[in-house]
Scaffold this active site. Structure first.
Site, mmCIF file in Angstrom:
data_model
loop_
_atom_site.group_PDB
_atom_site.id
_atom_site.type_symbol
_atom_site.label_atom_id
_atom_site.label_comp_id
_atom_site.label_asym_id
_atom_site.label_seq_id
_atom_site.Cartn_x
_atom_site.Cartn_y
_atom_site.Cartn_z
ATOM 1 N N ARG A 139 0.854 -1.209 0.000
ATOM 2 C CA ARG A 139 0.000 0.000 0.000
ATOM 3 C C ARG A 139 0.879 1.245 0.000
ATOM 4 N NH1 ARG A 139 -2.949 -3.298 3.668
ATOM 5 N NH2 ARG A 139 -2.292 -2.175 5.535
ATOM 6 N N LYS A 163 -13.086 14.572 3.913
ATOM 7 C CA LYS A 163 -14.159 14.018 3.093
ATOM 8 C C LYS A 163 -15.021 13.059 3.889
ATOM 9 C CE LYS A 163 -14.669 10.407 0.764
ATOM 10 N NZ LYS A 163 -14.604 9.217 -0.088
ATOM 11 N N LYS A 207 -19.104 16.884 -3.481
ATOM 12 C CA LYS A 207 -18.622 15.755 -4.293
ATOM 13 C C LYS A 207 -19.806 14.833 -4.563
ATOM 14 C CE LYS A 207 -15.452 11.836 -4.343
ATOM 15 N NZ LYS A 207 -14.118 11.342 -4.044
HETATM 16 C C1 5MM Z 1 -17.459 6.864 -4.405
HETATM 17 O O1 5MM Z 1 -16.130 6.645 -4.105
HETATM 18 C C2 5MM Z 1 -15.272 7.800 -4.022
HETATM 19 C C3 5MM Z 1 -14.848 8.237 -5.363
HETATM 20 O O2 5MM Z 1 -14.310 7.126 -6.029
HETATM 21 P P1 5MM Z 1 -14.864 6.747 -7.469
HETATM 22 O O3 5MM Z 1 -14.498 7.907 -8.368
HETATM 23 O O4 5MM Z 1 -14.121 5.486 -7.791
HETATM 24 O O5 5MM Z 1 -16.344 6.552 -7.376
HETATM 25 C C4 5MM Z 1 -14.034 7.395 -3.194
HETATM 26 O O6 5MM Z 1 -13.442 8.512 -2.580
HETATM 27 C C5 5MM Z 1 -14.487 6.427 -2.165
HETATM 28 O O7 5MM Z 1 -15.281 7.120 -1.214
HETATM 29 C C6 5MM Z 1 -13.313 5.770 -1.492
HETATM 30 O O8 5MM Z 1 -12.522 5.102 -2.420
HETATM 31 C C7 5MM Z 1 -14.040 4.833 -0.549
HETATM 32 O O9 5MM Z 1 -13.340 3.901 0.005
HETATM 33 P P2 5MM Z 1 -14.083 3.061 1.151
HETATM 34 O O10 5MM Z 1 -13.107 2.006 1.406
HETATM 35 O O11 5MM Z 1 -14.320 3.978 2.302
HETATM 36 O O12 5MM Z 1 -15.391 2.543 0.577
#
Ligand code: 5MM
Length: 341
Positions: free
Chosen positions: A48, A138, A221
């Site tokens: 990671r 966020k 967002k």
């Molecule tokens: C909706 O997901 C957010 C934006 O990503 P996409 O553009 O792929 O839709 C993203 O910030 C998301 O909230 C995180 O990857 C969420 O990770 P977890 O593990 O909290 O679901």
């Protein structure tokens, strides 16, 4: 504690530079494990770290990326050469941010609906994150669409949590990104998506008003207004742009400085084309229209990297190219032909 608007406004100004957007790299450990698994990478702490270091040290990334959302572990991690990962971003002129929600849980009494948790102790966590270099945060609320859902109480519970989170962020000096995601899962139509998005955003902005959140010092967002991924009738970028902007002009106040869309499972080229369509004639819109993509920026990077350090450079080139295309889309200057350059 009184709110320092000046500090928040400075962060907003740096995040909303035209032609730039946000990279969502805030996947929790189970989510990044899923993404790694798809490219046969074992999800260790080192993997990671290597992957996030690769992303953040991409040469020239700051030309198209204004901010990156990190996960708790990443904010505290150091590179192989002992540089804190948020500092790699700051060195590129990119603002580090932090995901602060603690994920979703089922909403009791409302089958199929969820609410996001994480408000307890949030002020303290934010003050620690601020010391580690985070300047924005966020919180994601998830709204599913299906038979009889979303319900009003589920929308209200999620809107309330988003607004409480945003108020606490501003009090702690971090700009809140407010993320109400209407899921693409399902066979709902574009019209249903528009109806649900309007109701959700209306509830969210009512809650933000009630909690006295300074709209000038936050970013939204949202998901774009699209048909469900299983809907037999899909929409063109022009139809998505029209439906999204019609809905948003009704319910998103002009005081909000920027809207940074999530990609929500769209392919990378569709996410870019949809954003581009919204930015054609964007001078008529009151907000900056940009991106905060996770999968739509990272999918090609993961495919190129596959956990091999020898692939670092091509993986960084993949990220640079996707960021550049989305930077063009923020200005309505993207064309499909640019995918092959
Ligand atoms: C909706 O997901 C957010 C934006 O990503 P996409 O553009 O792929 O839709 C993203 O910030 C998301 O909230 C995180 O990857 C969420 O990770 P977890 O593990 O909290 O679901």
């Amino acid at each position: 504690m009184s709110i320092s608007l000046e500090k928040l406004e400075q962060t907003v100004a740096e995040l909303t530079v035209r032609g730039k957007g946000i990279l969502a790299a805030d996947e929790s450990t189970p989510t990044i494990e899923k993404r790694f698994k798809a490219v046969n990478v074992t999800c260790t702490v080192e993997a990671r770290r290597d992957y996030r270091e690769l992303l953040f040290s991409t040469p020239g990334l700051g030309a198209f990326i204004s901010g990156v959302i990190l996960f708790d572990e990443t904010l505290k991690q150091k590179s192989v050469t002992d540089v804190a990962l948020p500092q790699l971003l700051a060195a590129q002129g990119i603002v580090p941010g932090i995901k602060v929600d603690m994920g979703t849980v089922p909403l009791p009494g409302f089958p199929g609906e969820k609410v996001t948790q994480g408000l307890d102790g949030l002020a303290l966590r934010l003050s620690e994150y601020g010391k580690l270099g985070a300047r924005f945060a966020k919180w994601r609320a998830v709204i599913a669409v299906g038979a009889g859902i979303p319900t009003h109480p589920a929308i209200a519970a999620n809107a309330h949590a988003l607004a409480r989170y945003a108020a606490i962020c501003q009090e702690q000096g971090l700009v809140p990104i407010v993320e109400p995601e209407v899921l693409m899962d399902g066979d709902h139509t574009l019209e249903t998506s528009a109806h649900v998005s309007e109701e959700v955003l209306h509830a969210v902005f009512d809650a933000l008003y009630q909690q006295r959140v300074a709209l000038e010092c936050m970013l939204l967002k949202p998901s774009m207004v699209t048909p469900g991924s299983a809907c037999p009738t899909q929409a063109t970028p022009q139809q998505v742009a029209l439906a999204t902007l019609t809905c948003f002009r009704r319910v998103v106040p002009a005081a909000v400085p920027g809207i940074n869309f999530l990609s929500g499972g769209q392919t990378e080229s569709v996410a870019t084309a949809n954003l581009n369509a919204m930015n054609i004639g964007a001078e008529r819109q009151p907000w900056a229209l940009s991106f905060s993509y996770g999968r739509a920026l990272q999918a090609p990077v993961l495919k190129a990297w596959r956990g091999e350090s020898a692939n670092k450079m091509i993986a960084q080139q993949a990220l640079y190219q996707r960021a550049q295309l989305n930077g063009a889309a923020c200005q309505g200057r993207y064309t499909a032909a640019m995918e092959n350059t």
